[in-house]
Write a protein that holds these residues in place. Structure first.
Motif, PDB file in Angstrom:
ATOM      1  N   ASP A  80       0.855  -1.188   0.000  1.00 49.00           N
ATOM      2  CA  ASP A  80       0.000   0.000   0.000  1.00 49.00           C
ATOM      3  C   ASP A  80       0.896   1.244   0.000  1.00 49.00           C
ATOM      4  O   ASP A  80       1.784   1.366   0.843  1.00 49.00           O
ATOM      5  CB  ASP A  80      -0.864  -0.045   1.267  1.00 49.00           C
ATOM      6  N   SER A  97       0.312   4.229   0.942  1.00 50.33           N
ATOM      7  CA  SER A  97      -0.029   5.266   1.922  1.00 50.33           C
ATOM      8  C   SER A  97       0.853   5.136   3.167  1.00 50.33           C
ATOM      9  O   SER A  97       1.399   4.073   3.457  1.00 50.33           O
ATOM     10  CB  SER A  97      -1.500   5.149   2.324  1.00 50.33           C
ATOM     11  N   LEU A  98       0.948   6.229   3.909  1.00 46.91           N
ATOM     12  CA  LEU A  98       1.722   6.209   5.155  1.00 46.91           C
ATOM     13  C   LEU A  98       1.092   5.300   6.204  1.00 46.91           C
ATOM     14  O   LEU A  98       1.786   4.793   7.081  1.00 46.91           O
ATOM     15  CB  LEU A  98       1.867   7.636   5.703  1.00 46.91           C
ATOM     16  N   ARG A  99      -0.230   5.095   6.112  1.00 46.21           N
ATOM     17  CA  ARG A  99      -0.921   4.181   7.040  1.00 46.21           C
ATOM     18  C   ARG A  99      -0.314   2.786   6.988  1.00 46.21           C
ATOM     19  O   ARG A  99      -0.314   2.072   7.982  1.00 46.21           O
ATOM     20  CB  ARG A  99      -2.405   4.082   6.671  1.00 46.21           C
ATOM     21  N   ALA A 100       0.190   2.403   5.843  1.00 46.29           N
ATOM     22  CA  ALA A 100       0.739   1.058   5.673  1.00 46.29           C
ATOM     23  C   ALA A 100       2.009   0.844   6.499  1.00 46.29           C
ATOM     24  O   ALA A 100       2.405  -0.293   6.760  1.00 46.29           O
ATOM     25  CB  ALA A 100       1.030   0.796   4.205  1.00 46.29           C
ATOM     26  N   ALA A 132       2.362   1.865   9.679  1.00 47.50           N
ATOM     27  CA  ALA A 132       2.020   1.708  11.096  1.00 47.50           C
ATOM     28  C   ALA A 132       2.257   0.291  11.615  1.00 47.50           C
ATOM     29  O   ALA A 132       2.857   0.125  12.687  1.00 47.50           O
ATOM     30  CB  ALA A 132       0.588   2.144  11.347  1.00 47.50           C
TER      31      ALA A 132
END
Length: 197
Positions: A30, A32-35, A37
């Protein structure tokens, strides 16, 4: 016996250990930066282990730089140290992937403790080879950090059964304690280099 091959071999092994450890950091699919975490615990355990390996490399480098010669016992003691350091990628990955759970924190502490014991054995054999009255023996003196570290690792291991995050905090504290370099060995090396011309 010359020490050059021992230094080169040890440097190569430590470089491989660090390389293996970084390969455990998997790139998320992914964008995104969320990936990132879920990777945070793995990254934090990597940073701690990288710090420990850097500390061992630095101290090993200074120890061997101050050393004039090695023997067969020192070669085996060095391999003993490298064995425990070679387990860092495994315990690092397990601790990070398990979110610092009890059993991985315990095993991480055991590897830290055994590496410290192995380093102490190596250091003692090198001092013995050079003599108890040598400048090298005087440089190490009481070695307070070297004696305190195994005690703190043992405390971390004991705490890891009930409070693994507190155990991890102890492991971090010991690493931070070792970040302050011991200038005594650097002074000995500088004195020898001046004397050798």
């Amino acid at each position: 016996m010359e020490k050059n091959r021992l230094e080169a071999f040890s440097d190569g092994v430590l470089a491989i250990i660090i390389t293996i450890m970084v390969l455990e950091l998997r790139v998320p699919h992914d964008p995104s930066l969320r990936a990132l975490a879920p990777l945070l615990p793995i990254f934090l355990s990597y940073v701690l282990s990288f710090l420990y390996l850097g500390i061992y490399w630095n101290n090993h480098h200074h120890l061997l730089k101050a050393c004039r010669r090695v023997n067969g016992r020192i070669l085996w003691a060095n391999l003993h140290l490298l064995f425990w350091l070679s387990l860092f990628p495994f315990v690092t990955a397990w601790m990070g992937e398990s979110l610092f759970a009890s059993a991985p924190a315990t095993l991480y502490g055991v590897v830290l403790l055994m590496a410290a014991v192995a380093y102490y054995i190596l250091q003692s054999l090198i001092i013995s080879e050079h003599g108890k009255e040598s400048a090298l023996a005087a440089v190490f003196g009481r070695d307070l950090k070297g004696k305190l570290s195994p005690v703190l690792y043992a405390a971390g291991i004991a705490l890891s059964f009930l409070l693994p995050l507190l155990a991890d905090a102890i492991y971090v504290a010991v690493a931070l304690m070792w970040l302050i370099p011991d200038r005594r060995i650097e002074r000995l090396i500088a004195t020898r280099e001046i004397a050798d011309g």
